[in-house]
Structure formats: structure tokens, C-alpha cells
Write a protein that holds these residues in place. Structure first.
Motif, mmCIF file in Angstrom:
data_model
loop_
_atom_site.group_PDB
_atom_site.id
_atom_site.type_symbol
_atom_site.label_atom_id
_atom_site.label_comp_id
_atom_site.label_asym_id
_atom_site.label_seq_id
_atom_site.Cartn_x
_atom_site.Cartn_y
_atom_site.Cartn_z
ATOM 1 N N VAL A 94 135.798 17.748 119.603
ATOM 2 C CA VAL A 94 137.049 16.985 119.596
ATOM 3 C C VAL A 94 136.735 15.493 119.668
ATOM 4 N N VAL A 95 137.250 14.755 118.710
ATOM 5 C CA VAL A 95 136.956 13.321 118.621
ATOM 6 C C VAL A 95 138.187 12.538 119.086
ATOM 7 N N SER A 96 137.982 11.646 120.040
ATOM 8 C CA SER A 96 139.121 10.838 120.502
ATOM 9 C C SER A 96 139.294 9.664 119.539
ATOM 10 N N MET A 97 140.454 9.056 119.550
ATOM 11 C CA MET A 97 140.717 7.923 118.652
ATOM 12 C C MET A 97 139.775 6.758 118.972
ATOM 13 N N ASP A 98 139.459 6.608 120.277
ATOM 14 C CA ASP A 98 138.535 5.531 120.662
ATOM 15 C C ASP A 98 137.159 5.746 120.050
ATOM 16 N N GLU A 99 136.670 6.982 120.200
ATOM 17 C CA GLU A 99 135.346 7.295 119.624
ATOM 18 C C GLU A 99 135.360 7.059 118.121
ATOM 19 N N TRP A 100 136.463 7.474 117.503
ATOM 20 C CA TRP A 100 136.566 7.378 116.043
ATOM 21 C C TRP A 100 136.551 5.919 115.594
ATOM 22 N N SER A 101 137.341 5.096 116.296
ATOM 23 C CA SER A 101 137.434 3.717 115.801
ATOM 24 C C SER A 101 136.245 2.857 116.198
ATOM 25 N N SER A 102 135.540 3.248 117.274
ATOM 26 C CA SER A 102 134.426 2.368 117.651
ATOM 27 C C SER A 102 133.055 2.983 117.381
ATOM 28 N N GLY A 103 133.010 4.282 117.156
ATOM 29 C CA GLY A 103 131.706 4.930 117.000
ATOM 30 C C GLY A 103 131.253 4.997 115.552
ATOM 31 N N PRO A 104 130.074 5.591 115.339
ATOM 32 C CA PRO A 104 129.490 5.619 113.994
ATOM 33 C C PRO A 104 129.956 6.792 113.117
ATOM 34 N N LEU A 105 130.743 7.720 113.703
ATOM 35 C CA LEU A 105 131.049 8.959 112.974
ATOM 36 C C LEU A 105 131.706 8.726 111.615
ATOM 37 N N LYS A 106 132.718 7.847 111.605
ATOM 38 C CA LYS A 106 133.491 7.631 110.363
ATOM 39 C C LYS A 106 132.570 7.315 109.178
ATOM 40 N N SER A 107 131.567 6.459 109.442
ATOM 41 C CA SER A 107 130.705 6.028 108.332
ATOM 42 C C SER A 107 129.816 7.174 107.831
ATOM 43 N N THR A 108 129.695 8.234 108.623
ATOM 44 C CA THR A 108 128.860 9.351 108.168
ATOM 45 C C THR A 108 129.687 10.392 107.394
ATOM 46 N N CYS A 109 131.011 10.259 107.432
ATOM 47 C CA CYS A 109 131.857 11.246 106.748
ATOM 48 C C CYS A 109 131.984 10.852 105.279
ATOM 49 N N VAL A 110 131.850 11.820 104.400
ATOM 50 C CA VAL A 110 131.806 11.518 102.958
ATOM 51 C C VAL A 110 132.998 10.664 102.521
ATOM 52 N N PHE A 111 134.198 10.987 102.989
ATOM 53 C CA PHE A 111 135.380 10.197 102.592
ATOM 54 C C PHE A 111 135.943 9.386 103.772
#
Ligand code: GTS
Length: 271
Positions: A94-111
Motif C-alpha cells: 500500500v502506497v501512501s500519497m506522501d510516499e508517492w509524491s516524494s519517493g522514487p516509485l513513480k519514476s520506476t512505473c512505465v506510465f
């Protein structure tokens, strides 16, 4: 009496630990500590009711399903329903909005978006691609290419309806809800007609076997019914379809589970 070797054989055949390629070594538990000592970090020890302790080693066999998503039902509800109904288990990240907006995960997702779905070392994005993958994997894609083509068409139809719903929820809930509910019957009628042509509505959305699109349609219908509790009343076949789907044992227990009930429908609290 069952000998140690017989036990060993039974365990090796029947108790192979899920997720590990092979049993490397097996030995009796230390009667004092009831444990296996000095296990290297790549090894796992598990208890067995027989009193034996097993050690599993080797390359981890990547067979588990992992869903990485926000804490919502959203675009993962259908795949969770499919997995539950097919008797599968999966892990949730489960990804929190904070983790999503500040962490590196988004850049690793294809889209740059979630959900992310892992089936062992296969990593997928796009919820409908994930459903299609599970459809192929669990034979939920009709019996031949013709069925598959129709199921794909229905999946796109469900996606259109889902997008109208998602757009309302996230962009225009207060101002658009009344009009949305007014237009809803015209979209639902399309699915009522599809059901009518398929065994007079007594079966699934296509054919007489469940397919991956049934989970997606069912999920959208549940959401629409939350939005407008009377929306299915003028559609007897869709109403019966929802009843049949929700009484499938695997789905029923999933829908009654804490995990399902406590997870918000959408990310902004609107439903
Ligand atoms: N077409 C994609 C799919 O079907 O998976 C859409 C995925 C999508 O819209 N993801 C949203 C997201 O990652 C979350 S949700 O709408 O599914 O709840 N949003 C965060 C972002 O940064 O875009």
C-alpha cells in the motif's frame, strides 16, 4: 510406525514450501531449542506438525502475486475479486500519497502510475492488461479466439463506463452527479442487451463460463449501485447477474472481508 525417511519423502513431495525452488536440506529439530541452528540468511526454516524442521534454500522461485497500489479499491478491485474468486492469495503493497509524491516509485512505473502488478518476475502496469494476463493465466478468456475477441470488446465497453464514473468522481462529483444518474440507464441498457443475447441473461456477460471481464463489470456495477442505489432496478438481467456474482463463494467471502470493506472505494472519499 512411520520412519524418518518415509516422513522425509512425504514432506519432500507434499510439503514443498511455496516460493522456493527446492528443499536443500532437511533435519530433525533440535529437541532443546526446537529450532534449526545457524541458518544462512538465504535459507528459511519452517516448522512442520511432524516435529521436523525443514530448511529451504536455493533461488527464490518468484511465483507470488503482488499488488502495489494506493489504499483504495479503485482500479484494483476487479483484479482482487478475480484472484479471490480463483482461490489465489496475493500480497498488497500500500502506497501512501506522501510516499508517492516524494519517493522514487513513480519514476520506476512505465506510465508513471499505479497499479503495479507482479506475477513473479513479470511486472505489469495498466489494470486491464493485468486483468487480461490473469484471464489467460486462469483460463478466463473464453474457449477460443472468437470468444476472446468479444471479451476484449466487452472489456473496452466496461472501461468506457468506468472512465465516465471515474471522471465524475474525481472531476465533477457535485455538479455532475444528477446528470450522470440521468444518463446512466442508457449505458446500463447496453449491458442488459448483451446479457439478454447470452442465454437470456442467465449466464455470464459472455458465454457460459466466467471470464476476466465479469469481474470488471461486476466491480463497476457495484460502484454504480453505491452511487445510485436504484440504478439497476429497471434492469432485471443485470440485477440477477450482480446477485449471482456476489453469491459465488470466493467472491462472497472477499466482499465480506475486512480488507474489502475497510478499503475506501475511491481516493477522494466520494462514491
Ligand atoms: N490506465 C491506467 C490503469 O488502468 O491502470 C490508469 C491508472 C491510474 O489512473 N492510476 C492513478 C495514479 O497512479 C491512480 S487511480 O486513478 O487508479 O486511483 N495516479 C497517480 C499519478 O501520479 O498519476
Amino acid at each position: 510406525m512411520v520412519s524418518f525417511l518415509q516422513k522425509l519423502q512425504t514432506l519432500q513431495c507434499g510439503q514443498k514450501r511455496k516460493g522456493w525452488t527446492h528443499i536443500q536440506c532437511i533435519k530433525q529439530a533440535n529437541p532443546r531449542t526446537k529450532d534449526v541452528d545457524n541458518i544462512p540468511s538465504t535459507w528459511r526454516a519452517v516448522s512442520h506438525p511432524s516435529g521436523l524442521k525443514l530448511r529451504y534454500a536455493g533461488k527464490k522461485c518468484l511465483t507470488g502475486f503482488i499488488i502495489t497500489y494506493f489504499n483504495v479499491r479503485g482500479r484494483c478491485a476487479a483484479m482482487r475479486m478475480l484472484l479471490a474468486d480463483q482461490g489465489q492469495t496475493w500480497k498488497e503493497v500500500v502506497v501512501s500519497m506522501d510516499e508517492w509524491s516524494s519517493g522514487p516509485l513513480k519514476s520506476t512505473c512505465v506510465f508513471g502510475q499505479l497499479p503495479k502488478f507482479e506475477d513473479g518476475d513479470l511486472v505489469l502496469y495498466q489494470s486491464n492488461a493485468i486483468l487480461r494476463h490473469l484471464g489467460r493465466k486462469f483460463s478466463l478468456y473464453g474457449k477460443d479466439h472468437r470468444d476472446a475477441a468479444i471479451i476484449d470488446m466487452l472489456c473496452d465497453g466496461v472501461e468506457d463506463m468506468r472512465m465516465k464514473y471515474v471522471t465524475l468522481i474525481y472531476t465533477n462529483y457535485e455538479n455532475g452527479k444528477a446528470n450522470f444518474i440521468k444518463e446512466l440507464p442508457s449505458w446500463l441498457r447496453c449491458f442488459e442487451k448483451v446479457l439478454e443475447k447470452n442465454g437470456k441473461g442467465s449466464e455470464f456477460i459472455h458465454g457460459n463460463q466466467i471470464s476476466f471481464v465479469d469481474y470488471s463489470l461486476f466491480d463497476v456495477l457495484l460502484n454504480l449501485r453505491l452511487l445510485d442505489p436504484s440504478c439497476l432496478k429497471e434492469f432485471p438481467l443485470l440485477s440477477g447477474y450482480v446477485e449471482r456474482m456476489q453469491s459465488r463463494p470466493g467472491l462472497k467471502s472477499h466482499l465480506e472481508s475486512k480488507e474489502f470493506l475497510q478499503r475506501p472505494v475511491n481516493g477522494n472519499g466520494k462514491q
